[in-house]
Each structure stands twice: as structure tokens, then as C-alpha cells.
Scaffold this active site. Sequence first.
Site: not given
Lengths: 123, 389
Positions: A33, A35, A59, A103
Site C-alpha cells: 500500500c 506506507d 493511514c 498495516c
Amino acid sequence: MYSDKVMEHFNNPRNVGDMENPDGTGEIGNVRCGDITKVFIKVNGQGIIEDIRFRTFGCGAAIASSSMLTEMVKGRHVEEAVKITDIEVADNLGGLPPQKLHCSNLAADALKAAIKDYQDRQK
Amino acid sequence: MDRIYMDNAATTPLEEKALEAMMPFLKENYGNPSSAHTFGREVRKAVEETREKMAFLLGAKPEEIYFTSGGTEADNMAIVGAARALQDRGNHIITTSVEHHAVLDTCLALQEEGFEVTVLPVDQHGMVDPDDVRDALQDNTILISVMHANNEVGTIQPVEEIGRAARESNVLFHIDAVQAVGNLPVNVETLNVDLLALSAHKFYGPKGVGLLYVREGTKVNRLTHGGGQEKGMRAGTENIPGIIGMGKAMELAYSQLEENTRRMESLRDRLIQGCLEMEEAKLNGHPTRRLPGNVNVSFEYIEGEALLLSLDFKGIAASSGSACSSGSMNPSHVLMATGMSEQTARGAIRFSLGRHNTVEEIDYTLQAVKESVDKLRSMSSLYQGKGER
């Protein structure tokens, strides 16, 4: 979608920021993603993580996971800290939505990279 | 300050007068309009009056209006129904890369059925070039589907011109007008459209109801089988309270259109200007051809969802441009189609203003955005090394 604990850590992240002269630095980018998390650690002579800081581009879940991880490892020995898994981080946050589980890898992996950097410097 | 709602492109609050109009049909007027008795006939009358009203406001005929469960169903009915009806004439469909998934995914589903789909690119502002549409036309093209206004970046497409091109080539033209109705003048004659989808809850009507306009003489295969409702096009008992509420909401939206548009544009421009005064912020979408309430801005070095959550703490409801917040991990297909970097796309946030927003709310929001952006940047691994600011 997020637990109260996630939101609390997101809003009041612990140990956020830079560190002067860290003993170890780790930076991990999540290919899934995009990050990016950086972790800095200060380790004493006994191998205990005395201080830790992070910076995250990502996020809410990525920021909350980073914050939670720093709380979990502060005061622990590097050999113990390196074993912390993304699942433990997510559990301590009261769970993460399924699509956000990845995450919590980020912070744990960045810490592992920081510990490896610290260990390499010891050699 | 009370909570501030700036996510009107997602949904709008129900207009009080629409609720009032609906109430009898949730209580005493519970008849089924397909019934021959008085209970049924009374409801039938109200439904047909609403159909006439909707048709009149859209510049259509009552018999060209088919009530649906919303925009998505109407889009599906139009695209799949028209494509299947015209299969013997051709199998090529033209659409764009910035469509709502209700259109894009429907076209891709048809591709699996053997239809050929051309997905046209857009420019940096999210605009489709009508010349690209003309160039994409083939002998076997049967349908063009282009949204009237984009839900994410608010760009208003040149649908009138595309409609003319479609008409000249004798190809059906469908528009997804879900974001446009209530914000722009929408008239099927001036826009040269054959099929049009709209949804009530985007213009202060109830959720779960919308309609499909089908130009007289246009063949569309039905997708739902069952009772003969909506002239056999859409089986299933109609959502009566929804239809009545939609009619009232549409009437109000059209009667206040100019006034609301003017007011919202001025609030929008104030919010855009304030955002762009912050460092490394960029407006997404078209600078002028945009929905009156749409503000979509990318803030570098931070993630849209994080900004959304931070603003939520301050009582402000917005929407994030990065689809990471909605389950999929990819940045918005609309923002990516405009050619921006993945990182910039992920830093996008959308404010969609509505008729209830005030200048005070805009100013409070700007202050909150500034604080949130500064805070998130101070935490961002990307912002590091940019020096003290």
C-alpha cells in the site's frame, strides 16, 4: 471500522518524532500500500531498548500500529523485542479491520530492521 | 461548534418537506399500486403524479421514466439492458476511466460476456475529450457511457458535445447523472442523452430510490424478472415512500438550483483558496468546470485517510481520495487516471459541500485542516529531511 484503542493511538501517538544519535535505525516501505515507517532506537549496555521513536507515512492503522509497537518494546531487551509480531501489535490495539491487518506488519518490520542495524553496529 | 458535514457527494440529509410528503405512504397509504382496489389506486395515482413531475423536470415524457432502487441499479439496467438488446447490431461499448464503479464494473462484466469495451483516458483535470470519443467510434459501437459529473474530483464532462457525436453516429448515449442532478441543470433534450441514471439521496431525497430515463423507442432488455411493474422493465413492488420523497426532493432541488449553486460555489472557492494557501497542496479536478460543492485537494507527505480521521476528531466529515480507507489498497482510479503520482493521489481529501454548509464552517474547517496537516506531516516519514518548517 477502527477500535477505540486504534483511534486513541492515532490521535495521541506515543513516541513520535526523530531521535538524535540513535543506536539503530530501520526504515520499511510496504509494497502493498505504499506506507513507509521509520523507527529509531536507543539501546543501553544491557541490550535494553531505553528509547524509541517513529515516523510514519500512512493511514490511521499504520500510525496507530507504529505508536502501539513503540509502547510495547520500550524497556524490553532487543532479543525479546525482535520477536514481537504484527499479530501481537494488532491484538493490543483491540484488533484491526481485515483489510488493514497488513498495516501492523510495517511497524514490526521497521523495528526488526532497526534492531538489525543496532546489532550490525555492535560487531 | 456542532459537527460539520462535508460529505454530501456520499449522501445528503433528507429534506424535511420530502419526509413530510413520504409520511402518509409509510402509514395510512400503504396500498400496493398494482392492486385494483381503492387502497392501491390511491397510491398508483401518487406514483404516476411523481413520474410526471420527474419527467417534466428532466425534460422527458412520463412514459420514459422507470423507477429503480437507486443509481447503481439504473446504471446496470441501462448499460446491460441496452447492450443485450443491441447485440445483433454490434458489441462495442465506449466508456471512460473515471466512471463510478457502477458503470465501470458493469462494462467490465459485459466484457466477460464477450462485449468489446473501450475505456477512454482523461486529461490532468479528469476531462474526457469529445474527439477521443469520436475517434473511438467503430461500425459495431452500440453504446457510449460517460458520467455527467465526477463524484471524486467534481469534473463536469462535456456530455452535451459527446451526446451530439453519439447522435450523429446513431449510437446510444448513457449518462450517469447521479452527482449532477440537484447541482447542475440536467435536461435530457439539451444533453442529447438516450439513457440517464439518477439517485434521490444525492439531492436530499431518501436512500434506496432512483430512476432510469429511457428515450422513447430505445430498446432495453429487462434484467429483473417477475411482476409487470414499470412496464415490465423492473419487476418488484415499487418503493412507494421513496418515490414520493424523491419527487418532492427533486422539485425543491430544481426550484432552488440557481440560488444553491451560487451559494455553494462561493463556499467551495473559499475552501479551495484556503487549502491552496497551505504549502504543498494541490487542487485535483478541473479549475472551473467542477461541481458547485466539490473540493478535492492533495496534501503532500500525508495520507488522505489519516487526514480524514484527524478531521473527524475535530467534528468534520470528509472523504478520502485514497481507497485504502474503503477496503481496497489501491489509490483512487479517478486520481490515478489524471496522471498524478500514487503518493499525491494518496494524499487527497474530498470535501463535498451541501446546501446546509456555512461560511463559519468553511473557516473552522480550514483551521482544522491546517492543524491536522501540520500534525500529520510532523509524524510523516516522508516529510523528514525537509528541514524545520
